[in-house]
Design an enzyme around this catalytic site. Sequence first.
Site, PDB file in Angstrom:
ATOM      1  N   LYS A  13      33.370  47.372  36.594  1.00 22.34           N
ATOM      2  CA  LYS A  13      33.973  46.148  36.188  1.00 22.34           C
ATOM      3  C   LYS A  13      33.386  45.684  35.025  1.00 22.34           C
ATOM      4  CE  LYS A  13      33.004  43.594  39.860  1.00 22.34           C
ATOM      5  NZ  LYS A  13      32.501  44.730  40.527  1.00 22.34           N
ATOM      6  N   ARG A  88      35.672  35.636  43.701  1.00 16.49           N
ATOM      7  CA  ARG A  88      35.053  36.621  44.608  1.00 16.49           C
ATOM      8  C   ARG A  88      35.217  36.313  46.161  1.00 16.49           C
ATOM      9  NH1 ARG A  88      30.925  39.233  41.397  1.00 16.49           N
ATOM     10  NH2 ARG A  88      29.653  40.550  42.816  1.00 16.49           N
ATOM     11  N   ARG A 127      22.242  53.523  38.140  1.00 16.09           N
ATOM     12  CA  ARG A 127      22.520  52.645  37.017  1.00 16.09           C
ATOM     13  C   ARG A 127      21.001  52.337  36.544  1.00 16.09           C
ATOM     14  NH1 ARG A 127      26.211  47.354  37.733  1.00 16.09           N
ATOM     15  NH2 ARG A 127      25.060  47.014  39.732  1.00 16.09           N
ATOM     16  N   ARG A 155      18.319  47.082  38.581  1.00 15.13           N
ATOM     17  CA  ARG A 155      18.529  45.827  38.893  1.00 15.13           C
ATOM     18  C   ARG A 155      18.146  45.675  40.289  1.00 15.13           C
ATOM     19  NH1 ARG A 155      24.725  44.257  37.477  1.00 15.13           N
ATOM     20  NH2 ARG A 155      24.716  43.603  39.761  1.00 15.13           N
ATOM     21  N   ARG A 166      26.112  44.409  50.002  1.00 11.71           N
ATOM     22  CA  ARG A 166      26.807  43.683  48.805  1.00 11.71           C
ATOM     23  C   ARG A 166      28.279  44.405  49.207  1.00 11.71           C
ATOM     24  NH1 ARG A 166      24.176  45.830  43.538  1.00 11.71           N
ATOM     25  NH2 ARG A 166      25.920  45.058  42.556  1.00 11.71           N
TER      26      ARG A 166
HETATM   27  P1  AP5 Z   1      29.213  48.665  36.241  1.00 11.28           P
HETATM   28  O1  AP5 Z   1      30.285  48.644  34.893  1.00 11.28           O
HETATM   29  O2  AP5 Z   1      27.977  47.959  35.906  1.00 11.28           O
HETATM   30  O3  AP5 Z   1      29.791  48.264  37.618  1.00 11.28           O
HETATM   31  P2  AP5 Z   1      30.379  46.578  37.940  1.00 11.28           P
HETATM   32  O4  AP5 Z   1      31.603  47.075  38.852  1.00 11.28           O
HETATM   33  O5  AP5 Z   1      30.424  45.589  36.906  1.00 11.28           O
HETATM   34  O6  AP5 Z   1      28.964  46.541  39.037  1.00 11.28           O
HETATM   35  P3  AP5 Z   1      28.150  45.204  39.376  1.00 11.28           P
HETATM   36  O7  AP5 Z   1      27.242  45.885  40.294  1.00 11.28           O
HETATM   37  O8  AP5 Z   1      27.954  44.588  38.120  1.00 11.28           O
HETATM   38  O9  AP5 Z   1      29.274  44.434  40.136  1.00 11.28           O
HETATM   39  P4  AP5 Z   1      28.873  43.413  41.255  1.00 11.28           P
HETATM   40  O10 AP5 Z   1      30.422  42.595  41.140  1.00 11.28           O
HETATM   41  O11 AP5 Z   1      28.390  43.749  42.092  1.00 11.28           O
HETATM   42  O12 AP5 Z   1      27.745  42.661  40.543  1.00 11.28           O
HETATM   43  P5  AP5 Z   1      27.749  41.321  39.629  1.00 11.28           P
HETATM   44  O13 AP5 Z   1      27.001  41.382  38.323  1.00 11.28           O
HETATM   45  O14 AP5 Z   1      29.173  40.561  39.304  1.00 11.28           O
HETATM   46  O15 AP5 Z   1      28.945  50.251  36.507  1.00 11.28           O
HETATM   47  C1  AP5 Z   1      27.967  50.725  37.516  1.00 11.28           C
HETATM   48  C2  AP5 Z   1      27.304  51.917  37.193  1.00 11.28           C
HETATM   49  O16 AP5 Z   1      28.446  52.984  37.117  1.00 11.28           O
HETATM   50  C3  AP5 Z   1      26.913  51.947  35.567  1.00 11.28           C
HETATM   51  O17 AP5 Z   1      25.633  52.753  35.859  1.00 11.28           O
HETATM   52  C4  AP5 Z   1      27.847  52.493  34.788  1.00 11.28           C
HETATM   53  O18 AP5 Z   1      27.270  53.244  33.786  1.00 11.28           O
HETATM   54  C5  AP5 Z   1      28.376  53.685  35.777  1.00 11.28           C
HETATM   55  N1  AP5 Z   1      30.138  53.694  35.705  1.00 11.28           N
HETATM   56  C6  AP5 Z   1      30.942  52.971  35.061  1.00 11.28           C
HETATM   57  N2  AP5 Z   1      32.140  53.475  35.328  1.00 11.28           N
HETATM   58  C7  AP5 Z   1      31.866  54.732  35.403  1.00 11.28           C
HETATM   59  C8  AP5 Z   1      32.869  55.880  35.724  1.00 11.28           C
HETATM   60  N3  AP5 Z   1      34.147  55.995  35.355  1.00 11.28           N
HETATM   61  N4  AP5 Z   1      32.209  57.116  36.151  1.00 11.28           N
HETATM   62  C9  AP5 Z   1      30.839  57.285  36.237  1.00 11.28           C
HETATM   63  N5  AP5 Z   1      29.978  56.103  36.214  1.00 11.28           N
HETATM   64  C10 AP5 Z   1      30.626  54.959  35.845  1.00 11.28           C
HETATM   65  O19 AP5 Z   1      27.128  40.131  40.745  1.00 11.28           O
HETATM   66  C11 AP5 Z   1      25.784  40.366  41.034  1.00 11.28           C
HETATM   67  C12 AP5 Z   1      25.650  39.144  41.893  1.00 11.28           C
HETATM   68  O20 AP5 Z   1      25.851  37.869  41.505  1.00 11.28           O
HETATM   69  C13 AP5 Z   1      26.256  38.961  43.383  1.00 11.28           C
HETATM   70  O21 AP5 Z   1      26.036  40.110  44.261  1.00 11.28           O
HETATM   71  C14 AP5 Z   1      26.129  37.761  43.496  1.00 11.28           C
HETATM   72  O22 AP5 Z   1      24.825  37.332  44.241  1.00 11.28           O
HETATM   73  C15 AP5 Z   1      26.345  36.923  42.229  1.00 11.28           C
HETATM   74  N6  AP5 Z   1      27.503  36.526  42.042  1.00 11.28           N
HETATM   75  C16 AP5 Z   1      28.287  37.024  40.680  1.00 11.28           C
HETATM   76  N7  AP5 Z   1      29.513  36.410  40.627  1.00 11.28           N
HETATM   77  C17 AP5 Z   1      29.633  35.638  41.667  1.00 11.28           C
HETATM   78  C18 AP5 Z   1      30.571  34.737  42.120  1.00 11.28           C
HETATM   79  N8  AP5 Z   1      31.560  34.618  41.696  1.00 11.28           N
HETATM   80  N9  AP5 Z   1      30.387  34.032  43.208  1.00 11.28           N
HETATM   81  C19 AP5 Z   1      29.076  34.096  43.974  1.00 11.28           C
HETATM   82  N10 AP5 Z   1      28.209  35.035  43.539  1.00 11.28           N
HETATM   83  C20 AP5 Z   1      28.486  35.631  42.432  1.00 11.28           C
END
Ligand code: AP5
Length: 213
Positions: A13, A88, A127, A155, A166
């Site tokens: 994402k 979410r 990552r 991270r 997660r």
């Molecule tokens: P990446 O693009 O970083 O993936 P992502 O989907 O953004 O993953 P996240 O881990 O950031 O998502 P998340 O939803 O768990 O975390 P968030 O930060 O929102 O890609 C991942 C890896 O794959 C990278 O190394 C990349 O290079 C590689 N990659 C990408 N595309 C690829 C491809 N096509 N092929 C191969 N490799 C690829 O949330 C973190 C925490 O914050 C949550 O757990 C929660 O505690 C809190 N939080 C955030 N939002 C909320 C909310 N709305 N409500 C409550 N708590 C929240």
Amino acid sequence: MRLVLVGPPGAGKGTQAEVIADELGVPKISTGDIFRANVSGGTPLGLEAKRYMDAGDLVPDEVTNRMVADRLAQDDAQGGFLLDGYPRNTEQAEVLDRLLAEQGHALDLALELTVADDEVVRRLSGRRVSKSTGKVYHLEFDPPEDPESPDLYQRSDDQPETIKNRLKVYAEQTEPIIGHYEAQGKLVRIDAVGEVGSVTDRAMAAIRDRTAE
Ligand code: AP5
């Protein structure tokens, strides 16, 4: 264009949001990034969010919804936005619907990125993030120049036990919003496996189709 990206942790994402928001000329609003910036800055919001994030749990809705409402009220989000990581759960999705309705707007599209759990684990365990630039790498799929550089970090929620939680939280709390958007006729699903550029092409094609409707 008012767009949300939905998908499991590691679906790509953040990677896609960067490019798509740029192409559309709208701000990318990532709740995870905002929380992490607050954690780094040691703010009260960061201190509260950290314990949930480290466990892989959702930060309470009350905190998250207020933060998003404030961000969406800023000038740069008035013409559109791309939300990454919000909503979410169903409560957040309903709050977003109400917030937009109050402004006389509605969401245009919820784009779901689909990836299997084993691929999620591979992506998250490889990552690495640059401290100085914030750029996200993958040791295998998008390797940094020097994988041993002290500028790179992993991270704290990319540990195996946290990844497991997660994924569980995603299945139990986030997946129901897919039905929410399906019922509104706003959901488009794309395969998020393959080259990053191919996934972007699929995403942009889905967005263009929606704009043309
Ligand atoms: P990446 O693009 O970083 O993936 P992502 O989907 O953004 O993953 P996240 O881990 O950031 O998502 P998340 O939803 O768990 O975390 P968030 O930060 O929102 O890609 C991942 C890896 O794959 C990278 O190394 C990349 O290079 C590689 N990659 C990408 N595309 C690829 C491809 N096509 N092929 C191969 N490799 C690829 O949330 C973190 C925490 O914050 C949550 O757990 C929660 O505690 C809190 N939080 C955030 N939002 C909320 C909310 N709305 N409500 C409550 N708590 C929240």
